[in-house]
Design a protein around this motif. Structure first.
Motif, PDB file in Angstrom:
ATOM      1  N   VAL A  99       0.846  -1.192   0.000  1.00  0.00           N
ATOM      2  CA  VAL A  99       0.000   0.000   0.000  1.00  0.00           C
ATOM      3  C   VAL A  99       0.881   1.241   0.000  1.00  0.00           C
ATOM      4  N   GLY A 100       0.622   2.121  -0.957  1.00  0.00           N
ATOM      5  CA  GLY A 100       1.319   3.401  -1.023  1.00  0.00           C
ATOM      6  C   GLY A 100       0.424   4.494  -0.465  1.00  0.00           C
ATOM      7  N   VAL A 101       0.995   5.358   0.337  1.00  0.00           N
ATOM      8  CA  VAL A 101       0.251   6.485   0.901  1.00  0.00           C
ATOM      9  C   VAL A 101       0.764   7.759   0.233  1.00  0.00           C
ATOM     10  N   ASN A 102      -0.131   8.447  -0.471  1.00  0.00           N
ATOM     11  CA  ASN A 102       0.257   9.676  -1.162  1.00  0.00           C
ATOM     12  C   ASN A 102       0.629  10.747  -0.143  1.00  0.00           C
ATOM     13  N   ASP A 103       1.643  11.530  -0.469  1.00  0.00           N
ATOM     14  CA  ASP A 103       2.055  12.584   0.464  1.00  0.00           C
ATOM     15  C   ASP A 103       1.138  13.799   0.336  1.00  0.00           C
ATOM     16  N   ASP A 104       1.281  14.725   1.311  1.00  0.00           N
ATOM     17  CA  ASP A 104       0.429  15.910   1.366  1.00  0.00           C
ATOM     18  C   ASP A 104       0.473  16.712   0.064  1.00  0.00           C
ATOM     19  N   GLU A 105       1.661  16.860  -0.513  1.00  0.00           N
ATOM     20  CA  GLU A 105       1.812  17.664  -1.735  1.00  0.00           C
ATOM     21  C   GLU A 105       1.074  17.052  -2.921  1.00  0.00           C
ATOM     22  N   SER A 106       1.159  15.730  -3.080  1.00  0.00           N
ATOM     23  CA  SER A 106       0.475  15.107  -4.220  1.00  0.00           C
ATOM     24  C   SER A 106      -1.047  15.155  -4.046  1.00  0.00           C
ATOM     25  N   ILE A 107      -1.519  15.064  -2.811  1.00  0.00           N
ATOM     26  CA  ILE A 107      -2.965  15.161  -2.559  1.00  0.00           C
ATOM     27  C   ILE A 107      -3.457  16.564  -2.891  1.00  0.00           C
ATOM     28  N   LEU A 108      -2.720  17.576  -2.471  1.00  0.00           N
ATOM     29  CA  LEU A 108      -3.076  18.963  -2.775  1.00  0.00           C
ATOM     30  C   LEU A 108      -3.095  19.186  -4.289  1.00  0.00           C
ATOM     31  N   ARG A 109      -2.103  18.644  -4.965  1.00  0.00           N
ATOM     32  CA  ARG A 109      -2.010  18.804  -6.419  1.00  0.00           C
ATOM     33  C   ARG A 109      -3.163  18.094  -7.138  1.00  0.00           C
ATOM     34  N   CYS A 110      -3.516  16.883  -6.714  1.00  0.00           N
ATOM     35  CA  CYS A 110      -4.550  16.094  -7.393  1.00  0.00           C
ATOM     36  C   CYS A 110      -5.971  16.496  -7.008  1.00  0.00           C
ATOM     37  N   LYS A 111      -6.187  16.807  -5.737  1.00  0.00           N
ATOM     38  CA  LYS A 111      -7.541  17.102  -5.272  1.00  0.00           C
ATOM     39  C   LYS A 111      -7.829  18.598  -5.152  1.00  0.00           C
ATOM     40  N   GLY A 112      -6.782  19.404  -5.158  1.00  0.00           N
ATOM     41  CA  GLY A 112      -6.983  20.845  -5.056  1.00  0.00           C
ATOM     42  C   GLY A 112      -7.182  21.349  -3.638  1.00  0.00           C
ATOM     43  N   ALA A 113      -7.104  20.478  -2.665  1.00  0.00           N
ATOM     44  CA  ALA A 113      -7.241  20.861  -1.254  1.00  0.00           C
ATOM     45  C   ALA A 113      -6.298  19.985  -0.443  1.00  0.00           C
ATOM     46  N   PRO A 114      -5.781  20.514   0.643  1.00  0.00           N
ATOM     47  CA  PRO A 114      -4.876  19.705   1.464  1.00  0.00           C
ATOM     48  C   PRO A 114      -5.665  18.640   2.233  1.00  0.00           C
ATOM     49  N   PRO A 115      -5.025  17.531   2.603  1.00  0.00           N
ATOM     50  CA  PRO A 115      -5.719  16.508   3.408  1.00  0.00           C
ATOM     51  C   PRO A 115      -5.987  17.046   4.813  1.00  0.00           C
ATOM     52  N   LEU A 116      -6.986  16.465   5.476  1.00  0.00           N
ATOM     53  CA  LEU A 116      -7.311  16.883   6.845  1.00  0.00           C
ATOM     54  C   LEU A 116      -6.218  16.448   7.818  1.00  0.00           C
ATOM     55  N   MET A 117      -5.608  15.309   7.535  1.00  0.00           N
ATOM     56  CA  MET A 117      -4.534  14.792   8.381  1.00  0.00           C
ATOM     57  C   MET A 117      -3.236  14.846   7.584  1.00  0.00           C
ATOM     58  N   ASN A 118      -2.119  15.122   8.266  1.00  0.00           N
ATOM     59  CA  ASN A 118      -0.846  15.205   7.546  1.00  0.00           C
ATOM     60  C   ASN A 118      -0.225  13.816   7.365  1.00  0.00           C
ATOM     61  N   ASP A 119       0.913  13.786   6.635  1.00  0.00           N
ATOM     62  CA  ASP A 119       1.590  12.518   6.342  1.00  0.00           C
ATOM     63  C   ASP A 119       1.847  11.693   7.597  1.00  0.00           C
ATOM     64  N   GLU A 120       2.368  12.330   8.627  1.00  0.00           N
ATOM     65  CA  GLU A 120       2.747  11.621   9.843  1.00  0.00           C
ATOM     66  C   GLU A 120       1.539  11.024  10.569  1.00  0.00           C
ATOM     67  N   GLU A 121       0.351  11.598  10.364  1.00  0.00           N
ATOM     68  CA  GLU A 121      -0.864  11.062  11.000  1.00  0.00           C
ATOM     69  C   GLU A 121      -1.506   9.950  10.155  1.00  0.00           C
ATOM     70  N   ARG A 122      -1.425  10.063   8.845  1.00  0.00           N
ATOM     71  CA  ARG A 122      -2.057   9.089   7.962  1.00  0.00           C
ATOM     72  C   ARG A 122      -1.267   7.799   7.837  1.00  0.00           C
ATOM     73  N   LEU A 123       0.034   7.885   7.764  1.00  0.00           N
ATOM     74  CA  LEU A 123       0.865   6.699   7.559  1.00  0.00           C
ATOM     75  C   LEU A 123       0.666   5.631   8.650  1.00  0.00           C
ATOM     76  N   PRO A 124       0.673   5.981   9.936  1.00  0.00           N
ATOM     77  CA  PRO A 124       0.473   4.939  10.971  1.00  0.00           C
ATOM     78  C   PRO A 124      -0.900   4.247  10.870  1.00  0.00           C
ATOM     79  N   MET A 125      -1.919   4.956  10.394  1.00  0.00           N
ATOM     80  CA  MET A 125      -3.237   4.337  10.291  1.00  0.00           C
ATOM     81  C   MET A 125      -3.250   3.241   9.225  1.00  0.00           C
ATOM     82  N   VAL A 126      -2.464   3.437   8.167  1.00  0.00           N
ATOM     83  CA  VAL A 126      -2.409   2.429   7.101  1.00  0.00           C
ATOM     84  C   VAL A 126      -1.522   1.261   7.539  1.00  0.00           C
ATOM     85  N   GLN A 127      -0.466   1.555   8.265  1.00  0.00           N
ATOM     86  CA  GLN A 127       0.430   0.482   8.702  1.00  0.00           C
ATOM     87  C   GLN A 127      -0.305  -0.448   9.637  1.00  0.00           C
TER      88      GLN A 127
END
Length: 127
Positions: A99-127
């Motif tokens: 499983v790959g977790v997209n970083d904050d910059e790629s999410i902003l670029r693709c969706k046009g808005a930043p994620p609600l949670m940052n990289d450091e918060e999202r990665l542990p949830m997927v692991q």
């Protein structure tokens, strides 16, 4: 593999049983009684065929012999049941789930808005 599908295997087994019955009837009609020698030879041939059918059936339930890696990626912002279900289904498709977790910059670029949670918060949830 001797058989391509379970259906072919079952049809083959049914055909072998039918042949044995037809041979017995044919021998009886020819006035040869049960034709024990002929039936014994046919039985030996059908037993060998039945063993091949058993081996093929056993092989249908075996897990894949090779490793299959499944890749999925996403933002995984605000983890929910849909994400967990996607992981479950992905894992069922292969031997490894990556499983790959997209970083904050790629999410902003693709969706046009930043994620609600940052990289450091999202990665542990997927692991």
């Amino acid at each position: 593999r001797m058989f391509e599908s379970r259906q072919q295997l079952l049809l083959s087994a049914a055909l072998a049983a039918s042949v044995a019955l037809l041979l017995d009837r044919w021998l009886r009609r020819r006035g040869r009684g049960t034709g024990k020698d002929a039936l014994a030879r046919e039985l030996a041939r059908l037993e060998a065929r039945a063993e091949a059918v058993r081996e093929a059936l056993a092989g249908l339930d075996e897990p894949p012999q090779r490793e299959v890696r499944i890749w999925m990626d996403g933002a995984f912002d605000m983890m929910h049941y849909g994400h967990a279900n996607a992981f479950r289904k992905g894992r069922a498709l292969g031997t490894h789930l990556i499983v790959g977790v997209n970083d904050d910059e790629s999410i902003l670029r693709c969706k046009g808005a930043p994620p609600l949670m940052n990289d450091e918060e999202r990665l542990p949830m997927v692991q």
